[in-house]
Design a protein around this motif. Structure first.
Motif, mmCIF file in Angstrom:
data_model
loop_
_atom_site.group_PDB
_atom_site.id
_atom_site.type_symbol
_atom_site.label_atom_id
_atom_site.label_comp_id
_atom_site.label_asym_id
_atom_site.label_seq_id
_atom_site.Cartn_x
_atom_site.Cartn_y
_atom_site.Cartn_z
ATOM 1 N N ALA A 86 25.031 33.721 39.500
ATOM 2 C CA ALA A 86 24.712 32.335 39.855
ATOM 3 C C ALA A 86 25.945 31.450 39.744
ATOM 4 O O ALA A 86 26.211 30.619 40.639
ATOM 5 N N CYS A 87 26.710 31.632 38.654
ATOM 6 C CA CYS A 87 27.920 30.827 38.482
ATOM 7 C C CYS A 87 28.952 31.151 39.558
ATOM 8 O O CYS A 87 29.626 30.253 40.083
ATOM 9 N N TYR A 88 29.063 32.450 39.886
ATOM 10 C CA TYR A 88 29.994 32.849 40.949
ATOM 11 C C TYR A 88 29.581 32.225 42.280
ATOM 12 O O TYR A 88 30.412 31.650 43.007
ATOM 13 N N THR A 89 28.291 32.292 42.601
ATOM 14 C CA THR A 89 27.793 31.772 43.883
ATOM 15 C C THR A 89 27.975 30.261 43.968
ATOM 16 O O THR A 89 28.430 29.730 44.997
ATOM 17 N N LEU A 90 27.611 29.558 42.901
ATOM 18 C CA LEU A 90 27.740 28.096 42.907
ATOM 19 C C LEU A 90 29.194 27.668 43.002
ATOM 20 O O LEU A 90 29.529 26.711 43.726
ATOM 21 N N ASN A 91 30.059 28.356 42.260
ATOM 22 C CA ASN A 91 31.481 28.010 42.339
ATOM 23 C C ASN A 91 32.035 28.309 43.731
ATOM 24 O O ASN A 91 32.838 27.535 44.278
ATOM 25 N N LYS A 92 31.571 29.445 44.305
ATOM 26 C CA LYS A 92 32.029 29.798 45.653
ATOM 27 C C LYS A 92 31.524 28.776 46.673
ATOM 28 O O LYS A 92 32.258 28.397 47.605
ATOM 29 N N ASN A 150 38.095 37.163 46.592
ATOM 30 C CA ASN A 150 37.045 36.820 45.632
ATOM 31 C C ASN A 150 37.135 37.612 44.328
ATOM 32 O O ASN A 150 36.495 37.245 43.341
ATOM 33 N N GLN A 151 37.875 38.699 44.329
ATOM 34 C CA GLN A 151 37.930 39.570 43.150
ATOM 35 C C GLN A 151 38.522 38.853 41.934
ATOM 36 O O GLN A 151 38.067 39.041 40.809
ATOM 37 N N SER A 152 39.533 38.033 42.162
ATOM 38 C CA SER A 152 40.146 37.318 41.046
ATOM 39 C C SER A 152 39.135 36.420 40.343
ATOM 40 O O SER A 152 39.086 36.359 39.097
ATOM 41 N N LEU A 153 38.297 35.741 41.116
ATOM 42 C CA LEU A 153 37.276 34.874 40.553
ATOM 43 C C LEU A 153 36.264 35.685 39.744
ATOM 44 O O LEU A 153 35.885 35.309 38.621
ATOM 45 N N ILE A 154 35.832 36.812 40.288
ATOM 46 C CA ILE A 154 34.878 37.679 39.588
ATOM 47 C C ILE A 154 35.464 38.177 38.282
ATOM 48 O O ILE A 154 34.821 38.148 37.220
ATOM 49 N N TYR A 155 36.715 38.648 38.305
ATOM 50 C CA TYR A 155 37.365 39.185 37.103
ATOM 51 C C TYR A 155 37.450 38.126 35.997
ATOM 52 O O TYR A 155 37.206 38.411 34.822
ATOM 53 N N ARG A 156 37.810 36.899 36.387
ATOM 54 C CA ARG A 156 37.940 35.849 35.383
ATOM 55 C C ARG A 156 36.589 35.481 34.764
ATOM 56 O O ARG A 156 36.489 35.253 33.555
ATOM 57 N N MET A 157 35.549 35.440 35.597
ATOM 58 C CA MET A 157 34.220 35.146 35.053
ATOM 59 C C MET A 157 33.729 36.267 34.142
ATOM 60 O O MET A 157 33.118 36.018 33.094
#
Length: 404
Positions: A86-92, A150-157
């Motif tokens: 959810a956080c990934y989707t909202l941030n995206k 998008n991988q960088s965002l996923i890794y950080r989360m």
């Protein structure tokens, strides 16, 4: 006092968390080239920082204590996946929205300013490309977590989630460990109170038997014996509720007890008591020494034969050492094993004490294990018709109070 300490600890934890998150925010937005923060960095990274906060504290404060620690594993895993997704989707969505606004602004600028293109054809191609990118802004493929951008965002989360998981589990483990220690401490305290409560009636029973014998053999001394017993009982009733007492008070009880026993001893029993060292300024758990001395009188005195009891107490360098020697008399042997002739006084291996004397000695051994774990020594052994006991334990220091 405990409440104040807990409040200070809470404020300290809050300060640590706030400092860590401010440092992370600066790391996200700071331009390391010239150590500056630009507007576009705030626009792109501040929302990401907020989503990091959401992931961390939802997991840290809600999911771990309410789901994981209650063994709702499947619900916890599903909730964690939903939280990060959810956080990934909202941030995206936010990033796509910002990008769409920027593309539309650029498109409007290109349309309204012909100098953006060197020729009409190139300008048309730029307009078409910007329109295509605007159309693709919220397409499902742009949210694909396996896309390189998008991988960088996923890794950080996921990293933030793992940190919250580790810290949350550490917090819960510490809480459970503290709770376990409090329960154990409460259990030990209750057990000590129970053991201490058993000693008093046991001692009183033996003392009354001694006074009864004295009334038959030496009635003139019975009144003095009652006074000494009264002094001892006053100490037991009003002083032994504390965790530890003054060593001087404990020594006075021993001396009163020995005085009580001397009144009933005959010439056939030799009693020797020697104390070296200063008892002032030291504290000890109450009623640890008297039952051991009492045991020697119970099993080492007989009016029909020669016997002796030697007691030595040494106070030196913050430790108390006590040795007791008594002759094993026939009367004492018969008491221990139910009157069977020829049986021997029961002993135990070094460091474990001995089981003679019933409730009193069993309690002392157990209390020593609870009060002085790994710091006391209790030895008992039989040597050539004599019984030898050695006890050594650390002493607490007297705390001086200053009146204002």
């Amino acid at each position: 006092m405990k409440k104040i300490f807990a409040e200070k600890q809470t404020l300290k934890n809050i300060a640590v968390h706030v400092s860590a998150w401010i440092l992370l925010l600066l790391t996200l937005m700071l331009n390391t080239r010239d150590m500056s923060i630009e507007t576009w960095m705030i626009k792109y990274n501040l929302p990401l920082w907020v989503f990091f906060l959401i992931i961390f504290y939802v997991n840290y404060l809600i999911l771990i204590p309410r789901l994981m620690m209650k063994r709702k594993t499947v619900t916890f895993v599903l909730s964690s996946i939903i939280l990060v997704a959810a956080c990934y989707t909202l941030n995206k969505c936010y990033l796509q929205y910002i990008r769409e606004i920027e593309l539309k602004e650029r498109l409007e600028h290109v349309i309204n300013n012909s100098d953006e293109a060197t020729s009409g054809k190139r300008r048309e191609e730029l307009i078409k490309r910007l329109n295509r990118e605007i159309d693709r802004s919220f397409r499902i493929e742009s949210f694909d977590p396996f896309m390189k951008q998008n991988q960088s965002l996923i890794y950080r989360m996921l990293l933030v989630y793992v940190v919250s998981l580790v810290m949350g589990l550490g917090k819960q483990w510490k809480h459970e460990e503290q709770r376990r220690k409090e329960i154990e401490k409460e259990h030990i305290s209750s057990e000590l109170d129970y053991l201490k409560a058993q000693i008093n009636p046991h001692f009183l029973f033996n003392a009354l038997n001694s006074i009864y014998s004295l009334t038959l053999s030496q009635p003139d001394n019975a009144g003095n014996a009652v006074l000494k017993l009264s002094s001892i009982l006053r100490y037991m009733l009003y002083e032994t509720d504390r965790k530890n007492v003054s060593l001087s008070e404990e020594m006075n009880v021993i001396e009163n007890y020995l005085g009580l026993q001397k009144l009933r001893l005959t010439d056939k029993t030799r009693l020797s008591f020697e104390r070296t060292g200063v008892a002032d300024h030291y504290r000890i758990a109450p009623l640890l020494l008297v039952p051991l001395i009492e045991n020697a009188f119970k099993y080492g005195v007989d009016s029909s034969e020669e016997s002796f009891i030697d007691i030595n107490i040494t106070i030196e360098e913050g430790r108390l050492s006590m040795t007791i020697r008594n002759k094993i008399v026939r009367q004492g042997i018969n008491k221990i094993v139910g009157g069977k002739s020829g049986s021997r006084q029961e002993t135990k291996s070094e460091g474990q004490g001995y089981r003679q004397g019933g409730i009193g000695i069993k309690n002392i051994r157990r209390r020593l294990e609870l009060l002085y774990p790994s710091s006391h020594t209790l030895k008992a052994e039989e040597q050539n018709g004599e019984f030898f006991v050695y006890l050594s334990l650390p002493l607490g220091k007297e705390i001086k109070t200053v009146q204002e």
